[in-house]
Scaffold this active site. Structure first.
Site, PDB file in Angstrom:
ATOM      1  N   ARG A 144      -5.349   6.442   7.142  1.00 29.36           N
ATOM      2  CA  ARG A 144      -5.148   5.432   8.180  1.00 29.36           C
ATOM      3  C   ARG A 144      -6.514   4.940   8.660  1.00 29.36           C
ATOM      4  O   ARG A 144      -7.526   5.650   8.554  1.00 29.36           O
ATOM      5  CB  ARG A 144      -4.377   6.001   9.361  1.00 29.36           C
ATOM      6  N   LYS A 168      -1.541  11.184  13.156  1.00 30.44           N
ATOM      7  CA  LYS A 168      -0.735  10.914  14.350  1.00 30.44           C
ATOM      8  C   LYS A 168      -0.183  12.216  14.923  1.00 30.44           C
ATOM      9  O   LYS A 168       0.187  13.121  14.185  1.00 30.44           O
ATOM     10  CB  LYS A 168       0.420   9.972  13.996  1.00 30.44           C
ATOM     11  N   HIS A 234      -4.611  -1.286   6.096  1.00 32.90           N
ATOM     12  CA  HIS A 234      -3.269  -0.747   5.846  1.00 32.90           C
ATOM     13  C   HIS A 234      -2.731  -1.213   4.496  1.00 32.90           C
ATOM     14  O   HIS A 234      -1.884  -0.539   3.902  1.00 32.90           O
ATOM     15  CB  HIS A 234      -2.315  -1.148   6.974  1.00 32.90           C
ATOM     16  N   ARG A 237      -3.774   1.325   2.112  1.00 34.59           N
ATOM     17  CA  ARG A 237      -2.912   2.513   2.250  1.00 34.59           C
ATOM     18  C   ARG A 237      -1.585   2.274   1.537  1.00 34.59           C
ATOM     19  O   ARG A 237      -1.077   3.154   0.833  1.00 34.59           O
ATOM     20  CB  ARG A 237      -2.712   2.799   3.736  1.00 34.59           C
ATOM     21  N   HIS A 260       3.422  11.287   6.833  1.00 36.09           N
ATOM     22  CA  HIS A 260       4.615  10.788   7.510  1.00 36.09           C
ATOM     23  C   HIS A 260       5.466  11.957   7.991  1.00 36.09           C
ATOM     24  O   HIS A 260       5.762  12.872   7.213  1.00 36.09           O
ATOM     25  CB  HIS A 260       5.455   9.925   6.566  1.00 36.09           C
ATOM     26  N   TYR A 269       8.542   2.739   0.012  1.00 36.76           N
ATOM     27  CA  TYR A 269       7.778   2.617  -1.229  1.00 36.76           C
ATOM     28  C   TYR A 269       8.669   2.750  -2.463  1.00 36.76           C
ATOM     29  O   TYR A 269       8.299   2.308  -3.543  1.00 36.76           O
ATOM     30  CB  TYR A 269       6.643   3.644  -1.267  1.00 36.76           C
TER      31      TYR A 269
END
Length: 292
Positions: A144, A168, A234, A237, A260, A269
């Site tokens: 990220r 995160k 992004h 990514r 994630h 994806y």
């Protein structure tokens, strides 16, 4: 804890206990400010389900997008679940409240040739070694933007090809670094400029580089390399995830690499991969319906 300022108390919880990023805090602050403005003088802790439905309907009449409405409602849910957990309310007013469904747009990605074209920067330009290392790391490891901004040399094991990042929710993960990125990082590390700071990609005075500075730099580099798509961190990514999944078919592995929490976030994806297969089929199969 006082319930006189339910939003302020909740934001303090996010900042102190959950260590939410500044970006996350700003998003919650904006969404809950919209609720407070709509409620006027009423105590937010006295609102019921009908009130929350009326709030979302009011925001919808303001022509806000379905995605924004979903984010507004998500912020409200987080607020009221926290208040319920601490006994400040007896029931969750968001229970059963739904926002309009948003169309899920597939993220744009670079194909492999475009990715190689982008990262093949000449290194003899000013900061060329840094820029090559920056792009190679983004594409190699799918980090990220915030993770790259705060990356320190101590987080990198170039010899082993590993990078440790804090994602995160302050969740730590270890991600592989490809051979090209390792070589670029090693070359950059040996420069005098890189050796003067703890950060891998320092900003002014050796401090942490800003997200905006990286965004602008990548846009400039893409233009210089002749890549016509709108390039941003992004997108790199997304490209990393799509190319790994396309080659491996391992959705769980991609989920771990990206950090994630929920695999449903990663499943987009699989749609990208199918989109690629559909194009191959349409172009190659003699019985495919080809659009003229």
């Amino acid at each position: 804890m006082s319930t006189a300022h339910p939003v302020a108390d909740f934001l303090t919880h996010l900042a102190v206990e959950r260590q939410a990023s500044a970006h996350t805090l700003d998003a919650y602050r904006r969404d809950l400010a919209a609720l407070s403005q709509w409620a006027g003088d009423r105590d937010l802790l006295t609102l019921c389900g009908d009130d929350l439905r009326a709030f979302i309907a009011s925001e919808h009449r303001r022509k806000l997008s379905a995605k924004t409405l979903q984010r507004r409602l998500s912020a409200c849910r987080s607020l009221y679940r926290w208040q319920l957990k601490h006994g400040h309310i007896h029931s969750d007013p968001c229970a059963g409240v739904r926002a309009p469904k948003a169309a899920r747009n597939l993220p744009q990605v670079l194909d492999v040739d475009e990715a190689v074209q982008l990262v093949a920067l000449p290194t003899d330009a000013p900061l060329g070694l840094r820029d090559r290392a920056l792009l190679e790391l983004f594409y190699s490891s799918g980090l990220r933007l915030s993770e790259v901004c705060g990356l320190r040399w101590q987080d990198l094991d170039i010899a082993q090809g590993l990078v440790t990042v804090l994602g995160k929710g302050s969740k730590q993960r270890i991600v592989p670094v490809g051979s090209h990125a390792r070589a670029a990082l090693r070359d950059w590390q040996q420069t005098a400029h890189a050796a003067q700071t703890a950060f891998v990609f320092p900003g002014r005075a050796g401090k942490q580089i800003s997200a905006r500075a990286i965004q602008l730099r990548i846009k400039q580099l893409a233009s210089r390399q002749g890549v016509l798509k709108r390039i941003h961190p992004h997108l790199l990514r997304h490209s990393f995830a799509s190319h790994v999944l396309e080659s491996s078919g391992d959705l769980r592995g991609v989920q771990e690499l990206l950090g994630h929490a929920d695999i449903s976030t990663t499943q987009i994806y699989t749609h990208l991969d199918f989109q690629h297969l559909a194009k191959v089929y349409d172009a190659a199969h003699p019985r495919a319906r080809r659009k003229r």
